[in-house]
Write a protein that holds these residues in place. Structure first.
Motif, short mmCIF file in Angstrom:
data_model
loop_
_atom_site.label_atom_id
_atom_site.label_comp_id
_atom_site.label_asym_id
_atom_site.label_seq_id
_atom_site.Cartn_x
_atom_site.Cartn_y
_atom_site.Cartn_z
N LEU A 136 -24.21 -17.64 12.64
CA LEU A 136 -23.69 -17.42 13.99
C LEU A 136 -23.03 -18.65 14.58
O LEU A 136 -21.96 -18.56 15.19
CB LEU A 136 -24.84 -16.95 14.89
N ARG A 137 -23.64 -19.79 14.40
CA ARG A 137 -23.11 -21.03 15.00
C ARG A 137 -21.69 -21.32 14.52
O ARG A 137 -20.85 -21.79 15.28
CB ARG A 137 -24.03 -22.20 14.68
N ARG A 167 -24.90 -2.74 12.78
CA ARG A 167 -26.14 -2.70 13.56
C ARG A 167 -26.74 -4.10 13.72
O ARG A 167 -27.09 -4.52 14.81
CB ARG A 167 -27.14 -1.77 12.88
N VAL A 168 -26.82 -4.84 12.63
CA VAL A 168 -27.41 -6.18 12.66
C VAL A 168 -26.57 -7.11 13.53
O VAL A 168 -27.10 -7.81 14.40
CB VAL A 168 -27.55 -6.74 11.23
N ILE A 169 -25.27 -7.12 13.31
CA ILE A 169 -24.40 -8.02 14.07
C ILE A 169 -24.45 -7.67 15.55
O ILE A 169 -24.53 -8.55 16.41
CB ILE A 169 -22.96 -7.98 13.53
N GLY A 170 -24.39 -6.37 15.87
CA GLY A 170 -24.48 -5.96 17.27
C GLY A 170 -25.78 -6.43 17.91
O GLY A 170 -25.77 -6.97 19.03
N ASP A 171 -26.91 -6.26 17.22
CA ASP A 171 -28.19 -6.69 17.76
C ASP A 171 -28.26 -8.20 17.96
O ASP A 171 -28.73 -8.70 18.98
CB ASP A 171 -29.35 -6.23 16.86
N VAL A 172 -27.78 -8.96 16.97
CA VAL A 172 -27.82 -10.42 17.07
C VAL A 172 -26.91 -10.90 18.19
O VAL A 172 -27.28 -11.78 18.99
CB VAL A 172 -27.45 -11.07 15.72
N LEU A 173 -25.71 -10.34 18.28
CA LEU A 173 -24.79 -10.77 19.33
C LEU A 173 -25.28 -10.35 20.72
O LEU A 173 -25.06 -11.08 21.70
CB LEU A 173 -23.38 -10.23 19.06
N LYS A 174 -25.94 -9.19 20.82
CA LYS A 174 -26.51 -8.79 22.10
C LYS A 174 -27.60 -9.76 22.54
O LYS A 174 -27.68 -10.13 23.71
CB LYS A 174 -27.09 -7.37 22.03
N ALA A 175 -28.42 -10.17 21.61
CA ALA A 175 -29.48 -11.15 21.92
C ALA A 175 -28.87 -12.48 22.35
O ALA A 175 -29.32 -13.11 23.30
CB ALA A 175 -30.40 -11.34 20.72
N GLU A 176 -27.81 -12.89 21.66
CA GLU A 176 -27.13 -14.14 22.02
C GLU A 176 -26.48 -14.01 23.40
O GLU A 176 -26.57 -14.92 24.23
CB GLU A 176 -26.07 -14.48 20.98
N ALA A 177 -25.85 -12.85 23.65
CA ALA A 177 -25.18 -12.64 24.94
C ALA A 177 -26.19 -12.60 26.08
O ALA A 177 -25.94 -13.14 27.16
CB ALA A 177 -24.38 -11.34 24.90
N ALA A 178 -27.33 -11.98 25.85
CA ALA A 178 -28.37 -11.91 26.87
C ALA A 178 -28.90 -13.31 27.18
O ALA A 178 -29.16 -13.64 28.34
CB ALA A 178 -29.51 -11.01 26.42
N ALA A 179 -29.02 -14.13 26.17
CA ALA A 179 -29.52 -15.49 26.37
C ALA A 179 -28.50 -16.35 27.12
O ALA A 179 -28.88 -17.22 27.91
CB ALA A 179 -29.86 -16.13 25.04
N SER A 180 -27.20 -16.09 26.88
CA SER A 180 -26.16 -16.90 27.53
C SER A 180 -25.66 -16.28 28.84
O SER A 180 -24.95 -16.92 29.59
CB SER A 180 -24.99 -17.11 26.59
N GLY A 181 -25.99 -15.01 29.08
CA GLY A 181 -25.53 -14.33 30.29
C GLY A 181 -24.15 -13.74 30.17
O GLY A 181 -23.58 -13.25 31.14
N ASP A 182 -23.55 -13.73 28.99
CA ASP A 182 -22.21 -13.18 28.77
C ASP A 182 -22.33 -11.86 28.02
O ASP A 182 -22.26 -11.80 26.80
CB ASP A 182 -21.37 -14.18 27.96
N GLU A 183 -22.49 -10.77 28.75
CA GLU A 183 -22.73 -9.45 28.14
C GLU A 183 -21.51 -8.92 27.37
O GLU A 183 -21.65 -8.11 26.47
CB GLU A 183 -23.13 -8.43 29.22
#
Length: 193
Positions: A136-137, A167-183
């Protein structure tokens, strides 16, 4: 100035020198197998190929491999289990990619099927998630579309189906977006959906 060494009638030429008695093929085969197994675990087929490549007669190779199998040093099921654990942990490979690798190594299809049934969907999902999280980084500065494509490519090269990858990429990016506040960062680009 160099002088050439002359060989007289009493001295054999270097190509004709007596090299002693011929090596016992069984000893040679045992040495080859032990050397190969010292480096890493091998499938029976890999060892048979190595023996054939070194000119060991088929009957001797079969006998030596049979004996090594009897004492537990050549065991395709144990090899396959260890291979799957190692490759899934280090490279995050899917069941499909692991099956291809094991078949290339000459492991029987029945053993491959038995070993891979131990990997359930949740384990495979977790391995894919860990892989995407590691990668991801490297995609942070790419556009959302490029980021999705890069991550889908990573999973595809490891043998994951498009459905699992999305499914995996969507879940990981959603978690990242939730942590950063950028939905918006987690949305699937329209060209990929």
């Amino acid at each position: 100035m160099r002088q050439r060494r002359r060989t007289g009638p009493e001295e054999p030429s270097p190509g004709e020198a007596d090299r002693g008695p011929a090596a016992d093929p069984k000893s040679v085969a045992r040495t080859i197998v032990l050397t190969k197994l010292t480096a890493r675990a091998r499938s029976r087929q890999e060892l048979a190929d190595a023996l054939a490549q070194r000119g060991v007669p088929d009957d001797v190779a079969t006998a030596v491999l049979q004996r090594f199998g009897e004492v537990g040093l050549v065991d395709d099921a144990a090899f396959a289990r260890a291979w799957v654990e190692s490759r899934q942990a280090s490279r995050g490979l899917s069941r499909r990619a692991l099956a291809v690798e094991l078949r290339r190594k000459g492991v029987d299809a029945e053993i491959v099927t038995d070993i891979l049934t131990s990997i359930d969907d949740e384990t495979e999902y977790a391995a894919a998630t860990a892989l995407v999280t590691r990668k991801l980084r490297a995609t942070r500065h790419a556009s959302p579309q490029a980021r999705w494509r890069q991550l889908v490519g990573v999973l595809a090269r490891r043998g994951y189906s498009p459905g699992v990858a999305m499914r995996v990429i969507g879940d990981v990016l959603k978690a990242e977006a939730a942590a950063s506040g950028d939905e918006d960062a987690a949305e699937v680009p329209s060209s990929l959906s």
